[in-house]
Design a protein around this motif. Structure first.
Motif, PDB file in Angstrom:
ATOM      1  N   PRO A 138      12.565  -0.161  -9.517  1.00  0.00           N
ATOM      2  CA  PRO A 138      11.507  -0.814  -8.739  1.00  0.00           C
ATOM      3  C   PRO A 138      10.934  -2.007  -9.489  1.00  0.00           C
ATOM      4  CG  PRO A 138      11.201   1.566  -8.810  1.00  0.00           C
ATOM      5  CD  PRO A 138      12.252   1.233  -9.820  1.00  0.00           C
TER       6      PRO A 138
ATOM      7  N   GLU B  84       6.987  -0.548  -4.525  1.00  0.00           N
ATOM      8  CA  GLU B  84       8.280   0.074  -4.800  1.00  0.00           C
ATOM      9  C   GLU B  84       8.129   1.211  -5.805  1.00  0.00           C
ATOM     10  OE1 GLU B  84      10.909  -3.039  -6.028  1.00  0.00           O
ATOM     11  OE2 GLU B  84      11.238  -3.760  -3.972  1.00  0.00           O
TER      12      GLU B  84
ATOM     13  N   ASP C  81      13.684   5.136  -0.425  1.00  0.00           N
ATOM     14  CA  ASP C  81      13.206   4.335  -1.544  1.00  0.00           C
ATOM     15  C   ASP C  81      13.251   2.854  -1.170  1.00  0.00           C
ATOM     16  OD1 ASP C  81      12.605   4.613  -4.609  1.00  0.00           O
ATOM     17  OD2 ASP C  81      14.023   2.944  -4.450  1.00  0.00           O
ATOM     18  N   LEU C  82      12.251   2.091  -1.575  1.00  0.00           N
ATOM     19  CA  LEU C  82      12.173   0.679  -1.217  1.00  0.00           C
ATOM     20  C   LEU C  82      12.960  -0.221  -2.166  1.00  0.00           C
ATOM     21  CD1 LEU C  82       8.391   0.489  -0.264  1.00  0.00           C
ATOM     22  CD2 LEU C  82      10.348   0.656   1.273  1.00  0.00           C
ATOM     23  N   ALA C  83      13.289   0.296  -3.343  1.00  0.00           N
ATOM     24  CA  ALA C  83      14.071  -0.498  -4.288  1.00  0.00           C
ATOM     25  C   ALA C  83      15.564  -0.203  -4.174  1.00  0.00           C
ATOM     26  CB  ALA C  83      13.604  -0.220  -5.717  1.00  0.00           C
TER      27      ALA C  83
END
Length: 294
Positions: A7, A12, A161-163
């Protein structure tokens, strides 16, 4: 997956923390409910407005669904998490680093919070959870008024997950009625007692996001089911009153508008808040929902 992308931003890191902690506390999965900014984001994804930054991951913990073993304290400690402070229960961190001023900070930050009405304490100023302390320790989980409905009004979602989209977790996520009371209570309590924390424009913007995607009367019907609940009814009614009070103050409405700048018509924001203000004010005065529109 040891080659996961790291992240880079606060949002993130907080999403990564949520997914990691859900895995660490898998033995108590049924007791966990995602609340806070990430839950708001998931429940309002259809809105074409900017995503608000956040650095914390918030997980509600329903004490009655938590087993005595394994210990929440032990599970988190074994996974490398530590208490970010001993001044308030439930604040955990991992991936520590030093700020430029020398203070210690954490990249992964998670708040574990039980609903006040289910925590085993009658005091609104004590943040501990007596119902969990014998088996899980005094600092494992804190409590907050406003999360009561989230223990019931929730449904499972897969969060990504955003990353690195290869990482995900399945967790119960609070639904919109529960999130409205949680966010409104947080703001309302802090306006009345600033020592409990600062009210951010972002929190007011989140409240509008939630209200923009839900029908006031339909949502009030859901809330009404718990207004006289034996365990949480008093706290639900307090949450309704605080949330209505937030909307009656024009300063709060203007602060919410500032979070979206030119992305949302201010008149539309006024319209949404007015609908909700009237509905929730009626709920404070008379039993909701308002059946006059039914």
């Amino acid at each position: 997956m040891r080659d996961l992308k790291a992240p880079r931003t606060e949002i993130e890191w907080s999403r990564r923390a949520i997914i990691n902690v859900v895995g660490v506390l898998a033995a108590h999965a049924e007791s966990l409910t995602l609340v806070g900014a990430h839950a708001v984001l998931l429940r309002t994804m259809d809105l074409d407005v900017p995503r608000m930054p956040t650095g914390d991951g918030d997980l509600g913990v329903t004490p009655g669904l938590v087993g005595d073993v394994p210990s929440i304290e032990a599970l988190l400690a074994e996974a490398g998490y530590e208490h970010r402070t001993t001044a308030r229960p439930g604040l955990w961190g991992r991936e520590s680093y030093d700020e430029p001023d020398g203070t210690r900070a954490f990249r992964e930050k998670i708040d574990l919070l039980a609903p006040h009405g289910l925590s085993g304490t009658a005091s609104r100023t004590r943040r501990g959870v007596p119902a969990l302390q014998p088996a899980h320790g005094k600092l494992a989980v804190g409590n907050a008024l406003g999360l009561e409905l989230a223990a019931f009004n929730r449904s499972p979602l897969t969060i990504t997950d955003l990353a690195d989209a290869r990482l995900s977790a399945r967790v119960n996520v609070a639904e919109v009625p529960a999130l409205i009371l949680a966010k409104g209570s947080k703001i309302g309590e802090r306006l009345r007692a600033p020592r409990t924390g600062q009210v951010r424009d972002k929190d007011l913007g989140d409240l509008w996001r939630l209200m923009a995607v839900a029908d006031p009367v339909d949502t009030a019907r859901v809330i009404a089911e718990f207004a006289d609940h034996a365990e949480v009814g008093a706290d639900v009614r307090q949450s309704i009153e605080w949330t209505a009070g937030v909307l009656r103050d024009r300063v709060n409405v203007e602060r919410a508008k500032s979070t979206f700048d030119t992305f949302v018509d201010p008149a539309e924001m006024d319209h949404v808040f007015e609908l909700w203000r009237d509905t929730l004010t009626d709920c404070v005065v008379v039993p909701c929902p308002d059946e006059r529109r039914g």
